[in-house]
Design a protein around this motif. Structure first.
Motif, PDB file in Angstrom:
ATOM      1  N   VAL A   5     -16.779  99.471  77.449  1.00  0.00           N
ATOM      2  CA  VAL A   5     -17.504 100.549  76.957  1.00  0.00           C
ATOM      3  C   VAL A   5     -18.763 100.000  76.225  1.00  0.00           C
ATOM      4  N   ILE A   6     -19.674 100.634  76.289  1.00  0.00           N
ATOM      5  CA  ILE A   6     -21.167 100.401  75.612  1.00  0.00           C
ATOM      6  C   ILE A   6     -21.622 101.354  74.703  1.00  0.00           C
ATOM      7  N   ASP A   7     -22.633 100.711  73.810  1.00  0.00           N
ATOM      8  CA  ASP A   7     -23.174 101.723  73.094  1.00  0.00           C
ATOM      9  C   ASP A   7     -24.629 101.646  73.396  1.00  0.00           C
ATOM     10  N   ILE A   8     -25.133 102.917  73.495  1.00  0.00           N
ATOM     11  CA  ILE A   8     -26.567 103.237  73.789  1.00  0.00           C
ATOM     12  C   ILE A   8     -27.429 104.135  72.544  1.00  0.00           C
ATOM     13  N   ASP A   9     -28.460 103.459  72.009  1.00  0.00           N
ATOM     14  CA  ASP A   9     -29.075 104.345  71.147  1.00  0.00           C
ATOM     15  C   ASP A   9     -29.973 105.376  71.829  1.00  0.00           C
ATOM     16  N   GLY A  10     -30.197 106.678  71.266  1.00  0.00           N
ATOM     17  CA  GLY A  10     -30.944 107.412  72.037  1.00  0.00           C
ATOM     18  C   GLY A  10     -31.041 108.749  71.396  1.00  0.00           C
ATOM     19  N   ALA A  11     -31.307 109.989  72.007  1.00  0.00           N
ATOM     20  CA  ALA A  11     -31.581 111.306  71.616  1.00  0.00           C
ATOM     21  C   ALA A  11     -30.762 112.257  72.510  1.00  0.00           C
ATOM     22  N   GLU A  41     -22.177 109.268  67.936  1.00  0.00           N
ATOM     23  CA  GLU A  41     -22.166 109.031  66.517  1.00  0.00           C
ATOM     24  C   GLU A  41     -23.389 109.076  65.831  1.00  0.00           C
ATOM     25  N   GLU A  42     -23.778 109.843  64.945  1.00  0.00           N
ATOM     26  CA  GLU A  42     -25.225 109.936  64.177  1.00  0.00           C
ATOM     27  C   GLU A  42     -25.353 108.571  63.546  1.00  0.00           C
ATOM     28  N   THR A  43     -26.695 108.234  63.595  1.00  0.00           N
ATOM     29  CA  THR A  43     -27.149 106.814  63.203  1.00  0.00           C
ATOM     30  C   THR A  43     -27.538 106.780  61.772  1.00  0.00           C
ATOM     31  N   GLY A  44     -27.876 108.042  61.329  1.00  0.00           N
ATOM     32  CA  GLY A  44     -28.490 108.473  60.019  1.00  0.00           C
ATOM     33  C   GLY A  44     -30.154 108.405  60.353  1.00  0.00           C
ATOM     34  N   VAL A  45     -30.649 108.097  61.160  1.00  0.00           N
ATOM     35  CA  VAL A  45     -31.946 108.321  61.573  1.00  0.00           C
ATOM     36  C   VAL A  45     -32.091 109.625  62.412  1.00  0.00           C
ATOM     37  N   ALA A  46     -33.255 110.206  61.673  1.00  0.00           N
ATOM     38  CA  ALA A  46     -33.468 111.610  62.249  1.00  0.00           C
ATOM     39  C   ALA A  46     -33.453 111.698  63.825  1.00  0.00           C
ATOM     40  N   GLY A  47     -32.722 112.480  64.429  1.00  0.00           N
ATOM     41  CA  GLY A  47     -32.836 112.547  65.888  1.00  0.00           C
ATOM     42  C   GLY A  47     -32.200 111.533  66.760  1.00  0.00           C
ATOM     43  N   ILE A  48     -31.731 110.465  66.202  1.00  0.00           N
ATOM     44  CA  ILE A  48     -31.168 109.406  67.061  1.00  0.00           C
ATOM     45  C   ILE A  48     -29.539 109.105  66.909  1.00  0.00           C
TER      46      ILE A  48
END
Length: 64
Positions: A5-11, A41-48
């Protein structure tokens, strides 16, 4: 989730009961992903968010 599995940050642009419309920064390349195959998972950065998904699915959808 299983291995490979991989993690990708985005919206997440849109949500339904069974899927999310996700992009990694380029809205024109947003893809629908089944909620049953991902974790969000929420990152704590709005919208990301951080999306965790199988590597094969990320490849299939053009996210990597």
């Amino acid at each position: 989730m299983k291995s490979n599995v991989i993690d990708i940050d985005g919206a997440v642009e849109a949500r339904t009961e069974k899927a999310v419309l996700f992009h990694d920064g380029d809205k024109s390349k947003a893809v629908w992903l089944a909620r049953s195959q991902i974790e969000i998972e929420e990152t704590g950065v709005a919208g990301i968010v951080t999306l965790t998904l199988p590597e094969w699915l990320a490849l299939e959808k053009g996210l990597i």
